[in-house]
Scaffold this active site. Sequence first.
Site, PDB file in Angstrom:
ATOM      1  N   THR A  34       1.233  -0.845   0.368  1.00  0.00           N
ATOM      2  CA  THR A  34      -0.010   0.286   0.224  1.00  0.00           C
ATOM      3  C   THR A  34       0.922   0.945  -0.017  1.00  0.00           C
ATOM      4  O   THR A  34       0.019   2.322   0.246  1.00  0.00           O
ATOM      5  CB  THR A  34      -0.950  -0.227   1.042  1.00  0.00           C
ATOM      6  OG1 THR A  34       0.020   0.112   2.383  1.00  0.00           O
ATOM      7  CG2 THR A  34      -1.858  -0.449   1.323  1.00  0.00           C
ATOM      8  N   TRP A  35       1.815   1.311  -0.391  1.00  0.00           N
ATOM      9  CA  TRP A  35       3.186   2.112  -0.279  1.00  0.00           C
ATOM     10  C   TRP A  35       2.242   3.198  -1.793  1.00  0.00           C
ATOM     11  O   TRP A  35       2.786   2.650  -2.700  1.00  0.00           O
ATOM     12  CB  TRP A  35       4.293   1.794  -0.514  1.00  0.00           C
ATOM     13  CG  TRP A  35       5.599   3.440  -0.107  1.00  0.00           C
ATOM     14  CD1 TRP A  35       4.896   4.279   0.313  1.00  0.00           C
ATOM     15  CD2 TRP A  35       6.880   3.125  -0.068  1.00  0.00           C
ATOM     16  NE1 TRP A  35       6.597   5.694   0.926  1.00  0.00           N
ATOM     17  CE2 TRP A  35       7.009   4.445  -0.176  1.00  0.00           C
ATOM     18  CE3 TRP A  35       7.382   2.370  -1.232  1.00  0.00           C
ATOM     19  CZ2 TRP A  35       8.468   4.944  -0.301  1.00  0.00           C
ATOM     20  CZ3 TRP A  35       9.099   3.162  -1.717  1.00  0.00           C
ATOM     21  CH2 TRP A  35       9.245   3.713  -0.804  1.00  0.00           C
TER      22      TRP A  35
ATOM     23  N   ASP B  90      -0.820  -5.252   3.353  1.00  0.00           N
ATOM     24  CA  ASP B  90       0.804  -4.884   4.055  1.00  0.00           C
ATOM     25  C   ASP B  90       1.155  -2.630   3.976  1.00  0.00           C
ATOM     26  O   ASP B  90       0.698  -2.451   2.909  1.00  0.00           O
ATOM     27  CB  ASP B  90       2.461  -4.933   3.381  1.00  0.00           C
ATOM     28  CG  ASP B  90       3.497  -4.288   4.252  1.00  0.00           C
ATOM     29  OD1 ASP B  90       4.066  -4.529   5.081  1.00  0.00           O
ATOM     30  OD2 ASP B  90       3.659  -3.054   3.857  1.00  0.00           O
TER      31      ASP B  90
ATOM     32  N   TYR C  40       3.610   5.321   5.532  1.00  0.00           N
ATOM     33  CA  TYR C  40       3.063   5.654   4.240  1.00  0.00           C
ATOM     34  C   TYR C  40       1.648   6.928   4.349  1.00  0.00           C
ATOM     35  O   TYR C  40       0.893   6.836   4.849  1.00  0.00           O
ATOM     36  CB  TYR C  40       2.402   4.310   3.194  1.00  0.00           C
ATOM     37  CG  TYR C  40       3.042   2.620   4.038  1.00  0.00           C
ATOM     38  CD1 TYR C  40       4.635   3.340   3.968  1.00  0.00           C
ATOM     39  CD2 TYR C  40       3.194   2.014   3.238  1.00  0.00           C
ATOM     40  CE1 TYR C  40       5.133   2.221   3.727  1.00  0.00           C
ATOM     41  CE2 TYR C  40       3.581   0.657   3.361  1.00  0.00           C
ATOM     42  CZ  TYR C  40       5.037   1.166   3.840  1.00  0.00           C
ATOM     43  OH  TYR C  40       6.190   0.161   3.422  1.00  0.00           O
TER      44      TYR C  40
ATOM     45  N   GLN D 103      11.005  -8.268   6.476  1.00  0.00           N
ATOM     46  CA  GLN D 103      10.284  -8.620   5.356  1.00  0.00           C
ATOM     47  C   GLN D 103      11.664  -7.203   4.955  1.00  0.00           C
ATOM     48  O   GLN D 103      12.110  -6.116   5.089  1.00  0.00           O
ATOM     49  CB  GLN D 103       9.196  -6.512   5.157  1.00  0.00           C
ATOM     50  CG  GLN D 103       8.572  -6.119   4.075  1.00  0.00           C
ATOM     51  CD  GLN D 103       7.335  -5.479   4.327  1.00  0.00           C
ATOM     52  OE1 GLN D 103       7.661  -4.661   3.706  1.00  0.00           O
ATOM     53  NE2 GLN D 103       5.981  -5.930   4.653  1.00  0.00           N
TER      54      GLN D 103
ATOM     55  N   TYR E  81       9.241  -6.981  -0.349  1.00  0.00           N
ATOM     56  CA  TYR E  81       8.506  -5.669  -0.221  1.00  0.00           C
ATOM     57  C   TYR E  81       8.974  -5.673  -2.445  1.00  0.00           C
ATOM     58  O   TYR E  81      10.546  -5.929  -3.004  1.00  0.00           O
ATOM     59  CB  TYR E  81       9.416  -5.057   0.026  1.00  0.00           C
ATOM     60  CG  TYR E  81      10.027  -3.898   0.207  1.00  0.00           C
ATOM     61  CD1 TYR E  81      10.628  -3.250  -0.101  1.00  0.00           C
ATOM     62  CD2 TYR E  81      10.598  -4.583   1.904  1.00  0.00           C
ATOM     63  CE1 TYR E  81      11.919  -2.367   0.346  1.00  0.00           C
ATOM     64  CE2 TYR E  81      11.869  -3.855   2.397  1.00  0.00           C
ATOM     65  CZ  TYR E  81      12.504  -2.755   1.467  1.00  0.00           C
ATOM     66  OH  TYR E  81      13.364  -1.628   1.833  1.00  0.00           O
TER      67      TYR E  81
HETATM   68  N1  LIG Z   1       8.971  -2.075   4.510  1.00  0.00           N
HETATM   69  C1  LIG Z   1       9.765  -1.563   4.046  1.00  0.00           C
HETATM   70  O1  LIG Z   1      10.993  -0.940   3.731  1.00  0.00           O
HETATM   71  C2  LIG Z   1       9.256  -1.025   2.145  1.00  0.00           C
HETATM   72  C3  LIG Z   1      10.268  -0.962   1.091  1.00  0.00           C
HETATM   73  C4  LIG Z   1       9.243  -0.651   0.415  1.00  0.00           C
HETATM   74  C5  LIG Z   1       8.183  -1.204  -0.015  1.00  0.00           C
HETATM   75  N2  LIG Z   1       7.369  -1.716   1.145  1.00  0.00           N
HETATM   76  C6  LIG Z   1       5.938  -1.899   0.958  1.00  0.00           C
HETATM   77  O2  LIG Z   1       5.913  -3.229  -0.297  1.00  0.00           O
HETATM   78  C7  LIG Z   1       5.558  -3.043  -1.429  1.00  0.00           C
HETATM   79  C8  LIG Z   1       5.340  -3.395  -2.940  1.00  0.00           C
HETATM   80  O3  LIG Z   1       6.073  -1.948  -2.899  1.00  0.00           O
HETATM   81  P1  LIG Z   1       6.116  -0.898  -3.796  1.00  0.00           P
HETATM   82  O4  LIG Z   1       4.759  -0.654  -3.731  1.00  0.00           O
HETATM   83  O5  LIG Z   1       7.609  -0.441  -2.775  1.00  0.00           O
HETATM   84  O6  LIG Z   1       6.417  -1.099  -4.878  1.00  0.00           O
HETATM   85  P2  LIG Z   1       6.139  -2.459  -6.240  1.00  0.00           P
HETATM   86  O7  LIG Z   1       5.038  -3.616  -5.385  1.00  0.00           O
HETATM   87  O8  LIG Z   1       7.974  -3.331  -6.916  1.00  0.00           O
HETATM   88  O9  LIG Z   1       5.587  -1.558  -7.662  1.00  0.00           O
HETATM   89  C9  LIG Z   1       4.681  -1.173  -7.300  1.00  0.00           C
HETATM   90  C10 LIG Z   1       4.505  -0.306  -8.763  1.00  0.00           C
HETATM   91  O10 LIG Z   1       4.028  -0.731  -9.648  1.00  0.00           O
HETATM   92  C11 LIG Z   1       2.585  -1.122 -10.576  1.00  0.00           C
HETATM   93  N3  LIG Z   1       1.998  -1.983 -10.732  1.00  0.00           N
HETATM   94  C12 LIG Z   1       2.195  -3.068  -9.868  1.00  0.00           C
HETATM   95  N4  LIG Z   1       1.178  -4.430 -10.285  1.00  0.00           N
HETATM   96  C13 LIG Z   1       1.663  -3.923 -12.143  1.00  0.00           C
HETATM   97  C14 LIG Z   1       1.775  -4.694 -12.843  1.00  0.00           C
HETATM   98  N5  LIG Z   1       1.110  -5.913 -12.739  1.00  0.00           N
HETATM   99  N6  LIG Z   1       1.976  -4.269 -14.293  1.00  0.00           N
HETATM  100  C15 LIG Z   1       3.050  -3.395 -14.432  1.00  0.00           C
HETATM  101  N7  LIG Z   1       2.920  -2.071 -13.311  1.00  0.00           N
HETATM  102  C16 LIG Z   1       2.692  -3.007 -11.954  1.00  0.00           C
HETATM  103  C17 LIG Z   1       2.209   0.231  -9.670  1.00  0.00           C
HETATM  104  O11 LIG Z   1       1.120   0.822 -10.242  1.00  0.00           O
HETATM  105  P3  LIG Z   1      -0.169   1.180  -9.884  1.00  0.00           P
HETATM  106  O12 LIG Z   1      -0.387   1.364  -8.163  1.00  0.00           O
HETATM  107  O13 LIG Z   1      -0.765   2.046 -10.794  1.00  0.00           O
HETATM  108  O14 LIG Z   1      -1.123   0.189 -10.131  1.00  0.00           O
HETATM  109  C18 LIG Z   1       3.163   0.829  -8.743  1.00  0.00           C
HETATM  110  O15 LIG Z   1       3.270   1.697  -9.643  1.00  0.00           O
HETATM  111  C19 LIG Z   1       5.116  -1.383  -1.247  1.00  0.00           C
HETATM  112  O16 LIG Z   1       3.780  -1.347  -1.184  1.00  0.00           O
HETATM  113  C20 LIG Z   1       4.458  -1.459   0.533  1.00  0.00           C
HETATM  114  O17 LIG Z   1       3.611  -2.183   1.186  1.00  0.00           O
HETATM  115  C21 LIG Z   1       7.595  -1.721   2.273  1.00  0.00           C
END
Ligand SMILES: NC(=O)c1ccc[n+]([C@@H]2O[C@H](COP(=O)([O-])OP(=O)(O)OC[C@H]3O[C@@H](n4cnc5c(N)ncnc54)[C@H](OP(=O)(O)O)[C@@H]3O)[C@@H](O)[C@H]2O)c1
Length: 286
Positions: A28-29, A57, A62, A172, A200
Amino acid sequence: MTRQDPVGPVPRLALPSGETVPILGQGTWMMGEGTRTRREEVAALRLGLDLGMTLIDTAEMYAGGGAEDVVAEAVAGRRDEVFLVSKVLPQNASRQGTIAACERSLRRLRTDRIDLYLLHWRGRVPLAETLEAFDQLVRAGKIRYWGVSNFDTDDMEELVQLAGGAQVATNQVLYNLTRRGIEFDLLPWCRERRIPIMAYSPIEQGRMLGNPALRRVAERHGATAAQVALAWLLRQRDVMVIPKAARPEHVRENRAALDLQLTAEDLAELNRAFPAPTRKVPLEVL
Ligand SMILES: NC(=O)c1ccc[n+]([C@@H]2O[C@H](COP(=O)([O-])OP(=O)(O)OC[C@H]3O[C@@H](n4cnc5c(N)ncnc54)[C@H](OP(=O)(O)O)[C@@H]3O)[C@@H](O)[C@H]2O)c1
């Protein structure tokens, strides 16, 4: 849901307690920031729940609590279906600060418990203090399990030596085809101790999607590059993967990645394009 949507259950893995959670969840970031409408974000998360991606998550960080607010709306009326993960910021992770932060998150999430509460990354507060607070929160029923995030192998070693530290339910970390460093030591270390990793940024926030090898593999399967990136992580079956998607077509695609079977040829091609580490790589973070 539409008639084309997959209906089979999402495979699950066991946490150290024995309780199982789906290996594919939702991040949900960047939700609650106003980049897409709140209604779209809530709808995307609810579609993900319908498709079985019932681990969500989030974090107090966020959108300054805004993402937890979006999650509250998405899980309203179906809280019991969901395994809710949230995180405390390191600057709040003192004994009293952790408890206060958790209570604020519970209010925003409009629920009486967080299933898994993580320390977002290591800060200046001694770990033992945060652990005491986690223990108190578990006893009070406000969290069910606790874990950590962005902990490298040395941090994990230190953690499990502390009183109660071996209760850690997950770490994570950043893990995807372009960030394979953890395969050298952190991933095997956690596997040996049956502490599951939660991966993540599994598609590197979209930055890897133009990679030619990824695209070639995707083309062979009539799939997308994002699906190949997710399928590569999901094939391990003992790693939780939490892509974030606010668009319904992305949510559907991500769920369908579970049905994509990569062949030995695909894996060899991906290995050449994204080599496994041959030495220790300090844990990367985003
Ligand atoms: N613990 C930590 O420090 C940490 C750090 C980073 C992230 N996180 C967690 O991990 C989650 C996921 O990581 P993230 O948000 O950084 O990156 P991610 O999931 O790798 O990428 C998200 C991006 O990819 C796009 N996307 C999603 N599915 C897609 C698909 N099938 N085809 C093309 N593009 C797609 C999304 O677009 P749309 O939204 O426009 O659909 C969004 O712009 C976060 O949301 C958060 O909850 C944790």
